[in-house]
Write an enzyme that holds these catalytic residues in place. Structure first.
Site, PDB file in Angstrom:
ATOM      1  N   SER A  21      -1.822   4.431   8.512  1.00  0.00           N
ATOM      2  CA  SER A  21      -1.153   3.388   7.684  1.00  0.00           C
ATOM      3  C   SER A  21      -0.804   3.752   6.494  1.00  0.00           C
ATOM      4  O   SER A  21      -0.415   5.160   6.199  1.00  0.00           O
ATOM      5  CB  SER A  21      -2.265   2.265   7.657  1.00  0.00           C
ATOM      6  OG  SER A  21      -1.786   1.304   7.023  1.00  0.00           O
ATOM      7  N   ASN A  22      -0.626   2.893   5.507  1.00  0.00           N
ATOM      8  CA  ASN A  22       0.035   3.493   4.159  1.00  0.00           C
ATOM      9  C   ASN A  22      -0.845   2.583   3.026  1.00  0.00           C
ATOM     10  O   ASN A  22      -1.440   1.524   3.247  1.00  0.00           O
ATOM     11  CB  ASN A  22       1.512   3.342   4.286  1.00  0.00           C
ATOM     12  CG  ASN A  22       1.907   1.887   4.483  1.00  0.00           C
ATOM     13  OD1 ASN A  22       1.860   0.957   3.443  1.00  0.00           O
ATOM     14  ND2 ASN A  22       2.567   1.790   5.486  1.00  0.00           N
TER      15      ASN A  22
END
Ligand code: C5P
Length: 215
Positions: A21-22
């Site tokens: 993810s980020n």
């Protein structure tokens, strides 16, 4: 008008306990949703996992993966006047999701990745789309050049470009807005709430102009 806004990150599972993810917080997308609601627009908010309460009065769709976000956006595409893709979608996902937790090994390991489906590009390719299509570009370098390339390649009406280091997880942002007719507009550093109000005005005006031109 009916706005659809995507917000937050997406998550691509590796195994039952891990994902890619980020750092996207969803704050910019949620602020745009609030601002659109405040001036009387209908809002569909498609959100990845974030720590924010969805505004009341939105049609709220919670998603996790890019494929889920793609499906949710396309489900509403025919009903929209303005589509704002503000989410920081994961660009890659693991080729395979392990059904069991991957065990730690003494040696290193590597993960094989494939690109996720590009939601913005898929909408840009639609012939005769009725809605205004807005993409975001978070860049760490060559902001204007990269955003201009995205505007053309993804065939959208507007790209809102921001510096990823300024924009991510914070309550403030500064924007460079690129329009498909070559016009540009800068908005200097301000709260995401203020910027969102400006953006909603710009998006509604641009859609109005698009419709008038087509008549
Ligand atoms: O090319 P890049 O992914 O940086 O473009 C960013 C824009 O594209 C953002 O508006 C983002 O929401 C959108 N996007 C998308 N689907 C993806 C990746 C990005 O809609 N798979």
């Amino acid at each position: 008008m009916t706005f659809l806004i995507t917000a937050g990150p997406t998550r691509e599972p590796i195994d039952p306990v891990r994902y890619i993810s980020n750092r996207s917080s969803g704050k910019m997308g949620y602020a745009i949703a609030e601002a659109a609601l405040d001036v009387g627009h209908d809002v569909v908010l498609v959100s990845g996992p974030v720590n924010l309460a969805p505004p009341t009065k939105t049609k709220f769709i919670s998603v996790s993966t890019t494929d889920e976000m793609f499906e949710a956006v396309h489900r509403y595409a025919d009903e929209l006047d303005v589509c704002v893709l503000c989410a920081a979608v994961a660009d890659y996902k693991p080729t395979k999701i392990s059904p069991t937790k991957i065990k730690k090994r003494a040696a290193g390991t590597s993960l094989e990745l494939i690109p996720t489906c590009d939601i913005l590009q898929s909408l840009g390719r639609q012939q005769n789309r009725k809605f205004l299509l807005v993409g975001f570009a978070a860049e760490t370098d060559h902001l204007e050049a990269n955003a201009t390339k995205k505007l053309r390649e993804k065939n959208c009406d507007i790209i809102v470009a921001n510096d990823a280091c300024v924009a991510m997880e914070t309550d403030e942002n500064e924007l460079l807005i690129l329009f498909c007719d070559g016009e540009t507009k800068r908005i200097s550093r301000a709260s995401k709430t203020f910027l969102a109000r400006e953006l909603v005005k710009i998006f509604a005006n641009s859609q109005q102009k698009r419709l008038t031109k087509k008549l």
